[in-house]
Design a protein around this motif. Structure first.
Motif, PDB file in Angstrom:
ATOM      1  N   GLU A   4       0.840  -1.192   0.000  1.00  0.00           N
ATOM      2  CA  GLU A   4       0.000   0.000   0.000  1.00  0.00           C
ATOM      3  C   GLU A   4       0.876   1.244   0.000  1.00  0.00           C
ATOM      4  OE1 GLU A   4      -2.830   0.150   3.114  1.00  0.00           O
ATOM      5  OE2 GLU A   4      -4.077  -1.474   2.307  1.00  0.00           O
ATOM      6  N   ALA A   5       0.315   2.323  -0.576  1.00  0.00           N
ATOM      7  CA  ALA A   5       1.029   3.604  -0.616  1.00  0.00           C
ATOM      8  C   ALA A   5       0.000   4.728  -0.626  1.00  0.00           C
ATOM      9  CB  ALA A   5       1.930   3.673  -1.845  1.00  0.00           C
ATOM     10  N   VAL A  93      -2.016  -5.534 -10.033  1.00  0.00           N
ATOM     11  CA  VAL A  93      -3.312  -4.835  -9.984  1.00  0.00           C
ATOM     12  C   VAL A  93      -3.192  -3.674  -9.011  1.00  0.00           C
ATOM     13  CG1 VAL A  93      -5.759  -5.011  -9.437  1.00  0.00           C
ATOM     14  CG2 VAL A  93      -4.589  -6.928 -10.553  1.00  0.00           C
ATOM     15  N   ILE A  94      -3.597  -2.480  -9.465  1.00  0.00           N
ATOM     16  CA  ILE A  94      -3.522  -1.268  -8.638  1.00  0.00           C
ATOM     17  C   ILE A  94      -4.945  -0.836  -8.305  1.00  0.00           C
ATOM     18  CG2 ILE A  94      -2.678   1.099  -8.462  1.00  0.00           C
ATOM     19  CD1 ILE A  94      -0.603   0.457 -10.564  1.00  0.00           C
ATOM     20  N   GLY A  95      -5.280  -0.861  -7.019  1.00  0.00           N
ATOM     21  CA  GLY A  95      -6.572  -0.367  -6.569  1.00  0.00           C
ATOM     22  C   GLY A  95      -6.476   1.081  -6.138  1.00  0.00           C
ATOM     23  N   VAL A  96      -7.474   1.877  -6.475  1.00  0.00           N
ATOM     24  CA  VAL A  96      -7.483   3.312  -6.180  1.00  0.00           C
ATOM     25  C   VAL A  96      -8.678   3.593  -5.280  1.00  0.00           C
ATOM     26  CG1 VAL A  96      -7.465   5.626  -7.159  1.00  0.00           C
ATOM     27  CG2 VAL A  96      -6.458   3.726  -8.445  1.00  0.00           C
ATOM     28  N   SER A 108      -1.349  -5.350  -5.674  1.00  0.00           N
ATOM     29  CA  SER A 108      -1.418  -6.796  -5.497  1.00  0.00           C
ATOM     30  C   SER A 108      -0.828  -7.426  -6.753  1.00  0.00           C
ATOM     31  CB  SER A 108      -2.871  -7.248  -5.295  1.00  0.00           C
ATOM     32  OG  SER A 108      -2.937  -8.654  -5.226  1.00  0.00           O
ATOM     33  N   GLY A 109       0.265  -8.227  -6.594  1.00  0.00           N
ATOM     34  CA  GLY A 109       0.934  -8.755  -7.773  1.00  0.00           C
ATOM     35  C   GLY A 109       1.523 -10.127  -7.567  1.00  0.00           C
ATOM     36  N   ARG A 130       8.912  -4.322  -3.536  1.00  0.00           N
ATOM     37  CA  ARG A 130       8.383  -3.217  -2.722  1.00  0.00           C
ATOM     38  C   ARG A 130       9.195  -1.934  -2.933  1.00  0.00           C
ATOM     39  NH1 ARG A 130       4.732  -5.060   1.064  1.00  0.00           N
ATOM     40  NH2 ARG A 130       4.696  -7.349   1.351  1.00  0.00           N
ATOM     41  N   ARG A 131      10.506  -2.090  -3.031  1.00  0.00           N
ATOM     42  CA  ARG A 131      11.336  -0.915  -3.276  1.00  0.00           C
ATOM     43  C   ARG A 131      10.998  -0.287  -4.634  1.00  0.00           C
ATOM     44  NH1 ARG A 131      15.740  -3.078  -2.193  1.00  0.00           N
ATOM     45  NH2 ARG A 131      16.384  -3.722  -4.302  1.00  0.00           N
TER      46      ARG A 131
END
Length: 281
Positions: A4-5, A93-96, A108-109, A130-131
């Motif tokens: 998460e970010a 997959v990027i959730g917004v 999530s990958g 993650r980096r």
């Protein structure tokens, strides 16, 4: 892998930014796009990716595809080692989601690899992923601060509607207000005629002089612009149904003009007859 970010920009701004492949490409650390992409690669990013893992660097050559899905974005990529025969396939997959003072991104990958990447343990590979995502988010924030995406306005999103032009039928017989059927009203425009000064402004006067001027003004108007609709409406019939004009009335002065000579002639005749009768006697 789950990650998460946080992005300190509104949800709509972040969504628009992730929908721009060129912006996403320049925010991925170590990605270098080809200057001349191959034919048929519309919507696909092609180039080289240098992945930092542990104390080494692996360069992959391949392509990445970005597409919207369920309110978020799906990224699929595959590549081949530039120096070796290893391959890698990744799906992310990027959730917004909206968050306080910004937007929360959920990643999530999964990765499927062969070659040098398999030489590292799962924790090292997870840390490298993650980096890479953290650097992507940091570069995305910097890019949005420098060049925010243009938010389309509501007027631009609505389709333009072209109304049909109204046509005017030249043969339209619809009567205007104040017109009566069967009555032709003709207005004449006489160029070059100036209204006399004694006619203009007659309605401002009062008394007998004003009435005389009003009569002159009415006559001048009828002479210059023709008969009005009111005069035509009240005009007497013409032709065979026209009324017979009354005989002109004779005045006393006109009667005396012919009666006086006739009386003088009668008197003279009587004098002559009397003298003739006296001579015969």
């Amino acid at each position: 892998m789950e990650h998460e970010a946080f992005v300190p920009f509104p949800l709509e701004t972040v969504r628009l930014a992730l929908g721009e492949p060129d912006r996403v490409a320049r925010c991925v650390s170590g990605l270098q796009l080809d200057v001349d992409p191959p034919a048929g690669s519309a919507g696909t990013l092609t180039g080289r990716l240098r992945l930092r893992i542990g104390n080494s660097t692996i360069t992959y050559r391949g392509n990445v595809r970005i597409a919207e899905c369920d309110g978020g974005f799906e990224i699929e990529g595959e590549g081949v080692e530039a120096r070796g025969s290893g391959t890698v396939k990744a799906a992310l997959v990027i959730g917004v989601e909206p968050a306080e003072d910004g937007t929360r991104l959920g990643f999530s990958g999964a990765v499927q690899a062969e070659g040098r990447l398999t030489e590292y343990d799962a924790d090292t590979v997870d840390a490298a992923g993650r980096r890479l995502l953290d650097r992507f988010v940091a570069d995305l924030v910097t890019d949005l601060e420098a060049e925010p995406p243009a938010v389309p306005s509501a007027a631009a999103e609505q389709p333009s509607v072209t109304l049909p032009e109204e046509t005017v039928d030249e043969a339209d017989d619809t009567l205007l207000p104040g017109e009566e059927e069967g009555l032709d009203v003709v207005e004449f425009e006489v160029p070059g005629i100036e209204v006399p000064e004694n006619v203009a402004g007659l309605e401002e006067g009062t008394g007998l002089g004003a009435q005389a001027h009003s009569a002159e003004a009415a006559h001048a108007r009828r002479t210059m612009i023709g008969r009005s609709a009111e005069e035509v409406d009240h005009a007497p019939p013409r032709g065979r149904y026209a009324p017979v004009p009354a005989p002109p009335a004779t005045s006393a002065t006109a009667t005396l003009r012919w009666a006086a000579p006739a009386a003088a002639a009668l008197v003279a005749s009587a004098v002559v007859v009397g003298r003739v009768l006296r001579r015969r006697r």
